[in-house]
Design an enzyme around this catalytic site. Structure first.
Site, mmCIF file in Angstrom:
data_model
loop_
_atom_site.group_PDB
_atom_site.id
_atom_site.type_symbol
_atom_site.label_atom_id
_atom_site.label_comp_id
_atom_site.label_asym_id
_atom_site.label_seq_id
_atom_site.Cartn_x
_atom_site.Cartn_y
_atom_site.Cartn_z
ATOM 1 N N ASP A 21 0.825 -1.210 0.000
ATOM 2 C CA ASP A 21 0.000 0.000 0.000
ATOM 3 C C ASP A 21 0.862 1.264 0.000
ATOM 4 O OD1 ASP A 21 -2.324 1.432 -0.024
ATOM 5 O OD2 ASP A 21 -2.788 1.159 2.107
ATOM 6 N N ASN A 69 -10.986 -2.545 -5.346
ATOM 7 C CA ASN A 69 -10.217 -1.644 -6.217
ATOM 8 C C ASN A 69 -10.876 -1.425 -7.588
ATOM 9 O OD1 ASN A 69 -6.987 -2.792 -4.961
ATOM 10 N ND2 ASN A 69 -8.147 -0.974 -4.386
HETATM 11 C C1 IPE Z 1 -5.539 -2.778 -0.328
HETATM 12 O O1 IPE Z 1 -5.133 -1.471 -0.514
HETATM 13 C C2 IPE Z 1 -5.494 -3.525 -1.606
HETATM 14 C C3 IPE Z 1 -4.188 -3.701 -2.191
HETATM 15 C C4 IPE Z 1 -3.034 -3.414 -1.641
HETATM 16 C C5 IPE Z 1 -4.197 -4.290 -3.495
HETATM 17 P P1 IPE Z 1 -6.176 -0.263 -0.631
HETATM 18 O O2 IPE Z 1 -5.368 0.976 -0.701
HETATM 19 O O3 IPE Z 1 -7.121 -0.510 -1.733
HETATM 20 O O4 IPE Z 1 -6.928 -0.397 0.761
HETATM 21 P P2 IPE Z 1 -7.964 0.578 1.497
HETATM 22 O O5 IPE Z 1 -9.143 0.694 0.606
HETATM 23 O O6 IPE Z 1 -7.285 1.874 1.709
HETATM 24 O O7 IPE Z 1 -8.271 -0.117 2.771
HETATM 25 C C1 IPE Z 2 -1.498 0.293 -3.445
HETATM 26 O O1 IPE Z 2 -1.305 1.670 -3.426
HETATM 27 C C2 IPE Z 2 -1.802 -0.226 -4.818
HETATM 28 C C3 IPE Z 2 -3.171 -0.738 -4.992
HETATM 29 C C4 IPE Z 2 -4.102 -0.742 -4.097
HETATM 30 C C5 IPE Z 2 -3.497 -1.277 -6.291
HETATM 31 P P1 IPE Z 2 -2.523 2.698 -3.400
HETATM 32 O O2 IPE Z 2 -2.885 3.019 -4.796
HETATM 33 O O3 IPE Z 2 -3.624 2.202 -2.575
HETATM 34 O O4 IPE Z 2 -1.832 3.940 -2.728
HETATM 35 P P2 IPE Z 2 -2.493 4.971 -1.709
HETATM 36 O O5 IPE Z 2 -3.093 4.188 -0.602
HETATM 37 O O6 IPE Z 2 -3.498 5.762 -2.475
HETATM 38 O O7 IPE Z 2 -1.344 5.804 -1.243
HETATM 39 MG MG MG Z 3 -4.071 2.412 -0.589
#
Ligand code: IPE
Ligand code: IPE
Ligand code: MG
Length: 246
Positions: A21, A69
């Protein structure tokens, strides 16, 4: 002494799962597009995969895309799917060189055709590799996995293949997407968030949690080693008392 030398290779987690993340925040901090954050995240994936295999970790599961997602802006979803295809094409070499088998968990049918096809190809090409099993969680949601499991078991009960009395933990394990994997020993989440986000709810029942503020694109092998070292300091009691373990 190097960090890696302080790791006890006889007591490695058998299964590490990572919620990768913070790509978006990494990019935002630098005034860049979120897609650049995702792109840089793939470097951390490669480094983590390679160093896990080289260390002797048997199973590594990476949360790459959740069922939730799909609700992101269409363009971001497209970028992530394109990145998946290009990474698979590029990293097949890394997987072969390191004797790593790829598998995937999640609702794979909902991936775009091209990504699905590429994924199945890499899975097929690496199926005999032995050193480490790399599992990508793609369009994965733990609740969906559990619903799917319940449906499959119910159908078997209905058709007299399983009797209700015989439903136990192993029956449930065998019907999850992760059927061939041991329980998660160490769960890592980057970016400072302290939540599970619908990841492997059943499989993390007794996992050790490790949360770090490091954003995923900044995550290096040293960060992985730190997490493993912390894991090795913990006493896993599984309900027993400390005295019973010694
Ligand atoms: C969780 O990350 C899913 C992945 C790392 C693929 P998100 O960034 O989508 O999680 P939330 O929605 O903030 O909990
Ligand atoms: C994780 O990084 C990647 C996926 C969930 C696909 P994020 O895209 O969630 O990054 P933040 O949480 O917005 O920083
Ligand atoms: Mg995230």
């Amino acid at each position: 002494m190097n960090l890696i030398d302080t790791i006890n290779t006889d007591y490695l987690p058998k299964h590490i799962a990572i919620i990768m993340d913070g790509n978006g925040r990494w990019a935002k901090q630098k005034g860049l597009l979120r897609s650049i954050g995702h792109e840089n995240g793939t470097k951390s994936v490669r480094e983590t995969v390679e160093s896990s295999a080289q260390l002797g970790v048997e199973n590594l599961t990476l949360y790459a895309f959740s069922t939730e997602n799909w609700n992101r802006p269409k363009l971001e979803v497209q970028t992530l799917m394109k990145l998946l295809v290009s990474s698979l094409k590029k990293e097949i070499k890394t997987l072969q060189e390191n004797d790593i088998r790829l598998q995937a968990i999640g609702c794979l049918e909902s991936l775009p055709k091209k990504a699905h096809k590429e994924l199945l190809e890499v899975i097929e090409k690496t199926k005999d590799n032995k050193r480490m099993c790399l599992t990508l969680a793609l369009s994965y949601g733990s609740r969906e996995e559990l619903i799917n499991t319940i449906k499959q078991i119910s159908l078997k009960v209905k058709n007299n293949i399983i009797s209700i009395e015989n439903i136990d933990e192993s029956v449930i394990n065998e019907h999850l997407y992760t059927q061939n994997l041991p329980d998660v020993d160490l769960l890592i989440r980057t970016s400072g968030e302290q939540r599970i986000s619908n990841f492997l709810l059943w499989q993390i029942a007794y996992a050790e949690f490790y949360f770090t503020k490091v954003l995923w694109p900044d995550f290096t092998k040293e960060h992985l080693y730190e997490a493993i070292i912390e894991y090795q300091k913990r006493e896993r009691r599984f309900g027993k008392t400390s005295e019973q373990l010694h």
